[in-house]
Scaffold this motif. Structure first.
Motif, PDB file in Angstrom:
ATOM      1  N   THR A  64       0.622  -1.409   0.132  1.00  0.00           N
ATOM      2  CA  THR A  64      -0.004   0.147  -0.214  1.00  0.00           C
ATOM      3  C   THR A  64       0.246   1.619  -0.046  1.00  0.00           C
ATOM      4  N   ALA A  65       1.990   1.256   0.722  1.00  0.00           N
ATOM      5  CA  ALA A  65       2.460   2.528   0.976  1.00  0.00           C
ATOM      6  C   ALA A  65       3.766   3.136  -0.492  1.00  0.00           C
ATOM      7  N   ARG A  66       4.179   1.779  -1.253  1.00  0.00           N
ATOM      8  CA  ARG A  66       4.503   2.053  -2.763  1.00  0.00           C
ATOM      9  C   ARG A  66       3.500   3.203  -3.155  1.00  0.00           C
ATOM     10  N   ILE A  67       2.493   1.676  -3.328  1.00  0.00           N
ATOM     11  CA  ILE A  67       1.429   2.974  -3.984  1.00  0.00           C
ATOM     12  C   ILE A  67       0.635   3.969  -4.398  1.00  0.00           C
ATOM     13  N   SER A  68       0.365   4.540  -2.709  1.00  0.00           N
ATOM     14  CA  SER A  68       0.278   5.714  -2.295  1.00  0.00           C
ATOM     15  C   SER A  68       0.917   6.624  -2.888  1.00  0.00           C
ATOM     16  N   ARG A  69       2.540   6.366  -2.582  1.00  0.00           N
ATOM     17  CA  ARG A  69       3.433   7.434  -3.230  1.00  0.00           C
ATOM     18  C   ARG A  69       3.574   7.528  -4.561  1.00  0.00           C
ATOM     19  N   HIS A  70       3.187   6.096  -5.180  1.00  0.00           N
ATOM     20  CA  HIS A  70       2.488   6.129  -6.828  1.00  0.00           C
ATOM     21  C   HIS A  70       2.058   6.543  -7.400  1.00  0.00           C
ATOM     22  N   VAL A  71       0.840   6.925  -6.563  1.00  0.00           N
ATOM     23  CA  VAL A  71      -0.906   8.000  -6.937  1.00  0.00           C
ATOM     24  C   VAL A  71       0.000   8.649  -6.264  1.00  0.00           C
ATOM     25  N   THR A  72       0.504   9.648  -5.400  1.00  0.00           N
ATOM     26  CA  THR A  72       1.336  10.587  -4.798  1.00  0.00           C
ATOM     27  C   THR A  72       1.865  11.806  -6.450  1.00  0.00           C
ATOM     28  N   TRP A  73       2.951  10.555  -6.750  1.00  0.00           N
ATOM     29  CA  TRP A  73       3.446  11.054  -8.007  1.00  0.00           C
ATOM     30  C   TRP A  73       3.029  11.420  -9.093  1.00  0.00           C
ATOM     31  N   ILE A  74       2.145  10.531  -9.308  1.00  0.00           N
ATOM     32  CA  ILE A  74       0.691  11.103 -11.069  1.00  0.00           C
ATOM     33  C   ILE A  74       0.694  12.398 -10.357  1.00  0.00           C
ATOM     34  N   TYR A  75      -0.238  12.469  -8.988  1.00  0.00           N
ATOM     35  CA  TYR A  75      -1.221  13.659  -9.166  1.00  0.00           C
ATOM     36  C   TYR A  75      -0.214  15.080  -9.176  1.00  0.00           C
ATOM     37  N   GLY A  76       1.612  14.684  -8.622  1.00  0.00           N
ATOM     38  CA  GLY A  76       1.980  15.832  -9.145  1.00  0.00           C
ATOM     39  C   GLY A  76       1.979  16.260 -10.769  1.00  0.00           C
ATOM     40  N   ARG A  77       2.430  14.507 -11.554  1.00  0.00           N
ATOM     41  CA  ARG A  77       2.302  15.357 -12.628  1.00  0.00           C
ATOM     42  C   ARG A  77       0.916  15.608 -13.241  1.00  0.00           C
ATOM     43  N   GLY A  78       0.210  15.610 -12.880  1.00  0.00           N
ATOM     44  CA  GLY A  78      -1.093  16.234 -13.244  1.00  0.00           C
ATOM     45  C   GLY A  78      -1.129  17.792 -12.364  1.00  0.00           C
ATOM     46  N   TRP A  79      -0.705  17.649 -11.627  1.00  0.00           N
ATOM     47  CA  TRP A  79      -0.371  19.653 -11.935  1.00  0.00           C
ATOM     48  C   TRP A  79       0.336  19.776 -12.021  1.00  0.00           C
ATOM     49  N   LEU A  80       1.373  19.883 -13.090  1.00  0.00           N
ATOM     50  CA  LEU A  80       2.194  20.163 -13.386  1.00  0.00           C
ATOM     51  C   LEU A  80       1.322  20.272 -15.024  1.00  0.00           C
ATOM     52  N   LEU A  81       0.359  19.092 -15.306  1.00  0.00           N
ATOM     53  CA  LEU A  81      -0.141  19.241 -16.720  1.00  0.00           C
ATOM     54  C   LEU A  81      -1.260  21.106 -16.427  1.00  0.00           C
ATOM     55  N   ILE A  82      -1.687  20.919 -15.364  1.00  0.00           N
ATOM     56  CA  ILE A  82      -2.645  21.909 -14.830  1.00  0.00           C
ATOM     57  C   ILE A  82      -2.235  23.419 -14.720  1.00  0.00           C
ATOM     58  N   ILE A  83      -0.782  23.461 -14.732  1.00  0.00           N
ATOM     59  CA  ILE A  83      -0.220  25.023 -14.578  1.00  0.00           C
ATOM     60  C   ILE A  83       0.011  25.121 -15.517  1.00  0.00           C
TER      61      ILE A  83
END
Lengths: 274, 88
Positions: A64-83
């Protein structure tokens, strides 16, 4: 200014005075970014996290921890697209200074959104070592912090933090520290806490200095109004803690890395002003 | 060393480590409020003092009760005088 602190050139091009903050590009940016960020967060909670969890457990056997970190990373990538329409973002130095694994990233801290830009790192299995407040704030923040097994250094203390770093890096993670501990209020590099450097000396993991510039223009501390900005994230060559032996090796390592980052940040600001 | 020399060395070591303003370093200055330190700085503070005076204090209970710069002065002076005292 206290003795020993690093002085950076005053930041240029920051539109913070009065009405200039409300120029059309900034108004459009705030109308664009905040609603999309809220939507992206809801998508993350309701769709992205559950779907990733199921797929990663089934096919990759990730914990779960590894998965959560991966989701956080994808979330950050989404942020880069938004801005992207309003922020010129450049990642520098990662090709010629490819970060080793494991390693300990140390990043200067200018803005709330600095952590979001860590979505630009080449690794998704990142463990953030931070102060206590994110663990005690909005419920989804607290949830993702705990699920990702990020480190609350204030509650753990440095000895337990170092052992946690050792454990997580043995499991394939890289560590991310903001050694200043707080966002800089004036753009100057503040004094560094020693924890990340203690961890480096204790574990032998190289320190990779990351210099971020421009996020204080994007969103200065204490503000909610976003501004178009040019943001750069520069990776410096990794520093091997083996070159800093002895009981006070972490102190020498800390001072060395801080000097490297101060020099790089001065260069980045000078380039930005030119 | 005289008490004042010890105090000066303490202040110099802490000012250098934590980038403190010398003018703020009065004996009644509180570590967490006036000087802006926090619990994460305790380890570094102990290491700085141990290095400056060549003694070991990290296991000392008294460290937990330190809240002002003056407390540090008194603690370190006490440790040094204890070390200088003839045995028996």
């Amino acid at each position: 200014m206290s003795a020993g602190s690093e002085t950076l050139p005053r930041k240029a091009g920051v539109a913070t005075a009065g009405w200039r903050r409300f120029r059309p590009a900034a108004v459009l940016m705030n109308l664009w970014v905040y609603p999309l960020l809220i939507a992206w967060t809801l998508i993350g909670i309701v769709l992205l996290y559950p779907a990733t969890w199921i797929l990663a457990r089934l096919f990759l056997r990730w914990e779960t921890a590894r998965i959560s970190r991966h989701v956080t990373w994808i979330y950050g990538r989404g942020w880069l697209l938004i801005i992207a329409p309003f922020v010129q973002f450049a990642r520098e130095g990662f090709a010629e200074n490819r970060p080793p694994r494991p390693c300990i990233f140390v990043v200067n801290h200018l803005s709330y959104f600095d952590t979001y830009f860590m979505g630009a790192l080449p690794f998704s299995n990142c463990v953030f070592a931070v102060r206590a407040w994110p663990f005690r704030t909005l419920f989804w923040y607290t949830a993702i912090m705990r699920l990702s097994r990020y480190l609350d250094v204030e509650s753990l203390g440095w000895e337990a933090t170092v052992e946690a770093c050792r454990r997580e890096m043995a499991g394939g993670a890289v560590m991310v520290f903001f050694p200043e501990g707080h966002r800089s209020r004036d753009g100057r590099l503040q004094r560094f806490y020693s924890g990340s450097f203690m961890a480096a000396c204790a574990t032998g993991a190289p320190v990779v200095p990351l210099c971020i510039a421009g996020t204080d223009t994007l969103l200065p501390p204490g503000r909610l109004w976003l501004q178009p900005a040019r943001v750069r994230l520069r990776a410096l060559p990794a520093v091997d803690p083996a070159g800093f032996p002895g009981e006070l090796g972490h102190v020498a390592l800390r001072k060395h890395v801080k000097a490297l980052m101060a020099s790089a940040l001065r260069e980045m600001r000078t380039e930005a002003a030119a | 060393m005289t008490d004042q020399e010890i105090i000066d060395r303490i202040n110099e070591a802490l000012a250098e480590e934590f980038e403190l303003e010398p003018a703020a370093m009065t004996p009644d200055a509180t570590l967490y409020n006036a000087l802006g330190l926090d619990s994460l700085d305790t380890v570094d503070m102990v290491i700085v003092l141990e290095n400056a005076f060549r003694f070991k204090i990290r296991e000392e209970e008294a460290i937990r009760k330190i809240s002002t710069l003056g407390d540090i002065h008194r603690f370190v002076i006490g440790k040094i005088r204890e070390r200088e005292a003839p045995p028996g």
